[in-house]
Design a protein around this motif. Structure first.
Motif, PDB file in Angstrom:
ATOM      1  N   ILE A   1     -13.912  -5.050  -6.107  1.00  0.00           N
ATOM      2  CA  ILE A   1     -13.418  -6.278  -6.745  1.00  0.00           C
ATOM      3  C   ILE A   1     -13.699  -7.507  -5.880  1.00  0.00           C
ATOM      4  O   ILE A   1     -14.156  -8.537  -6.407  1.00  0.00           O
ATOM      5  CB  ILE A   1     -11.918  -6.134  -7.080  1.00  0.00           C
TER       6      ILE A   1
ATOM      7  N   VAL B   1       1.519   1.930  -3.555  1.00  0.00           N
ATOM      8  CA  VAL B   1       0.369   2.594  -4.188  1.00  0.00           C
ATOM      9  C   VAL B   1       0.406   4.090  -3.897  1.00  0.00           C
ATOM     10  O   VAL B   1       0.163   4.928  -4.788  1.00  0.00           O
ATOM     11  CB  VAL B   1      -0.950   1.959  -3.681  1.00  0.00           C
TER      12      VAL B   1
ATOM     13  N   TRP C   1       0.822  -1.209   0.000  1.00  0.00           N
ATOM     14  CA  TRP C   1       0.000   0.000   0.000  1.00  0.00           C
ATOM     15  C   TRP C   1       0.860   1.265   0.000  1.00  0.00           C
ATOM     16  O   TRP C   1       0.443   2.300  -0.546  1.00  0.00           O
ATOM     17  CB  TRP C   1      -0.936  -0.009   1.198  1.00  0.00           C
TER      18      TRP C   1
ATOM     19  N   SER D   1      -7.492  -9.046  -5.651  1.00  0.00           N
ATOM     20  CA  SER D   1      -7.624  -7.959  -4.679  1.00  0.00           C
ATOM     21  C   SER D   1      -6.746  -8.244  -3.469  1.00  0.00           C
ATOM     22  O   SER D   1      -6.815  -9.340  -2.885  1.00  0.00           O
ATOM     23  CB  SER D   1      -9.083  -7.818  -4.223  1.00  0.00           C
TER      24      SER D   1
ATOM     25  N   VAL E   1      -8.915   4.143  -5.308  1.00  0.00           N
ATOM     26  CA  VAL E   1      -8.142   2.901  -5.391  1.00  0.00           C
ATOM     27  C   VAL E   1      -8.595   1.912  -4.318  1.00  0.00           C
ATOM     28  O   VAL E   1      -8.788   0.717  -4.585  1.00  0.00           O
ATOM     29  CB  VAL E   1      -6.639   3.187  -5.261  1.00  0.00           C
ATOM     30  N   TRP E   2      -8.767   2.405  -3.100  1.00  0.00           N
ATOM     31  CA  TRP E   2      -9.172   1.515  -2.014  1.00  0.00           C
ATOM     32  C   TRP E   2     -10.573   0.958  -2.238  1.00  0.00           C
ATOM     33  O   TRP E   2     -10.829  -0.227  -1.996  1.00  0.00           O
ATOM     34  CB  TRP E   2      -9.119   2.280  -0.691  1.00  0.00           C
TER      35      TRP E   2
ATOM     36  N   TRP F   1     -10.186  -1.469  -5.570  1.00  0.00           N
ATOM     37  CA  TRP F   1      -9.282  -2.600  -5.382  1.00  0.00           C
ATOM     38  C   TRP F   1      -9.571  -3.370  -4.100  1.00  0.00           C
ATOM     39  O   TRP F   1      -9.385  -4.588  -4.030  1.00  0.00           O
ATOM     40  CB  TRP F   1      -7.843  -2.090  -5.368  1.00  0.00           C
TER      41      TRP F   1
END
Length: 474
Positions: A275, A246, A243, A372, A267-268, A271
């Motif tokens: 997902i 990211v 993370w 994920s 994104v959080w 992802w």
């Protein structure tokens, strides 16, 4: 050497700056507090499970003892054999005694509850079936789930990473200090990595400390538990690394802090939440299960079909056992065995289809979890705590195998009417769980750790390329 000294100097400066942040200390108290509270919930559930299992085992033992005393009393009285005599194998195996099968908590069980509150951990095994032992737990927990350490690590820890990294470069730029820092012989990317490294060390150290405190408060130290704790710590470190990578990609874009925060939130959500939810829906769609109502209706239909053709089906069963169909007298035991065999034959296709669908769903969820990090992390943490589907399926397979052994023990004595003796009751087989080896978990942890380490490296490379492009444009 000069670059290393400069990097260490920047790292120490960033570390001192972080220690002056009040929000850092606030989160440093809240995050371990959440971990301890999650471990407390895990201890509550584990204690409840152990207490319920012990009571279930005691009930089975008391029933077995009472049955043995009843058989011994009949033997002393030399009572004649009757249709519902307790010594008859079918009466004993179907109505009078049962064998408990219990899935105990694994080492590090307090760290993740997983789906243990949804899957049965105890079965009541008789000749007829392996029935689920009722769970008196609050149904609200089954609907909402429990708050445990796995939830803190899987879902809350990435948010904390984002909160301490979204403005790692943009904050310096907006305050006007970035140009002053870059006047030193250091590139923006190295500065970015250094600042994120300082935050990563703090976060990993905080989680390790929280995990150790939770372990000492809720677990009984053992070699197996300590090994799982070490694996848990390594998994947490790799998860934080991913993370942070990211964050580095988003921070390298040169956007404003508010834009970075929105991008990381997206994104959080995608992802980490959408997902996994989509993966669960796909798995259920690819392997739909059988409705419980359908199974109940099928059982009722099979029961009515036997009643309509009782003589024919009983004679067919006796012929399959090598017994003359002209066997005189109407015997309850023989009829009950014939009924059981006929109903099972009718229900077998439906039950096999449901079991295959259950295992296909598990396989698809395990495969799609790799898309994920949150879904995969939850699966791995459940595995470390013994709350995963693999361990439960292995337990369930052993339950079915033992139920078959338990049934055959009595069924082969029904036709010759071999009465049970009191002295043989203590020697009856008991269910013993054979745990899957921990090495099976290594085969999941190692690829996941390698994937996240490699993916984090790729993301850092992308962040470096993006940052260089952004700097060239300026």
């Amino acid at each position: 050497m000069m670059h290393a000294k400069l990097w260490l100097s920047v790292f120490r400066h960033e570390w001192r700056h972080l220690l002056r942040e009040k929000s850092l200390w606030l989160v440093g108290l809240v995050l371990p507090g959440l971990c301890v509270f999650g471990a407390y919930n895990g201890l509550r559930w584990t204690t409840f499970q152990q207490t319920a299992s012990a009571a279930f085992q005691k009930s089975a033992d008391e029933r077995l003892t009472a049955y043995r005393e009843a058989v011994a009393a009949l033997e002393q009285k030399q009572a004649p054999d009757r249709e519902f005599d307790a010594r008859r194998p079918l009466i004993a195996g179907m109505f009078r005694v049962f064998q408990p099968a219990v899935l105990p908590p694994a080492p590090l069980a307090t760290f993740a509850i997983g789906d243990r509150d949804l899957r049965p951990c105890a079965f009541r095994i008789t000749m007829r079936e392996a029935a689920v032992q009722p769970d008196p737990a609050n149904p609200l927990h089954a609907a909402t789930g429990w708050f445990d350490i796995a939830f803190v690590v899987t879902f809350l820890l990435p948010l904390v990473v984002f909160a301490f990294g979204y403005d790692v470069l943009s904050g310096e730029r907006e305050q006007g200090t970035l140009a002053l820092v870059l006047a030193q012989p250091i590139t923006p990317f190295v500065l970015l990595v250094t600042k994120l490294a300082a935050r990563g060390v703090w976060l990993v150290g905080t989680m390790w400390g929280a995990g150790l405190v939770a372990f000492l408060l809720t677990e009984r130290p053992s070699e197996a538990a300590l090994l799982r704790l070490v694996l848990w710590m390594g998994l947490v470190a790799v998860y934080v690394w991913l993370w942070l990578a990211v964050v580095a990609v988003v921070a390298a874009g040169g956007w404003a802090s508010a834009t970075n925060a929105v991008a990381l939130a997206v994104v959080w959500l995608v992802w980490g939440l959408l997902i996994p939810a989509a993966g669960a829906g796909v798995a259920n769609g690819l392997a739909p299960g059988t409705s419980p109502i359908e199974l109940v209706n099928a059982r009722r239909s099979a029961d009515r079909a036997f009643e309509a053709n009782e003589k024919e089906l009983t004679a067919r069963y006796l012929a399959a056992q090598g017994v003359p169909t002209a066997l005189p007298a109407k015997d309850f035991s023989l009829q009950a065995l014939a009924r059981l065999a006929a109903i099972e034959a009718d229900l077998r296709p439906l039950r096999e289809a449901e079991e295959q669908a259950r295992r296909r769903r598990h396989q698809w969820r395990a495969r799609l979890a790799w898309l994920s990090p949150t879904a995969l992390m939850q699966s791995l943490l459940d595995g470390l705590s013994g709350a995963d589907a693999d361990r439960w399926l292995a337990f369930y397979d052993q339950v079915l195998a033992f139920q078959k052994t338990w049934r055959e023990q009595f069924a082969r004595r029904v036709l010759p009417n071999d009465l049970i003796r009191a002295d043989e009751v203590p020697g009856w087989p008991r269910f013993t769980l054979h745990e899957p080896p921990l090495s099976a978990l290594y085969l999941r942890l190692a690829p996941a750790g390698g994937l996240w380490l490699g993916l984090g490296g790729v993301l850092l490379w992308a962040a470096r390329t993006w940052e260089r492009g952004h700097s060239a444009r300026q």
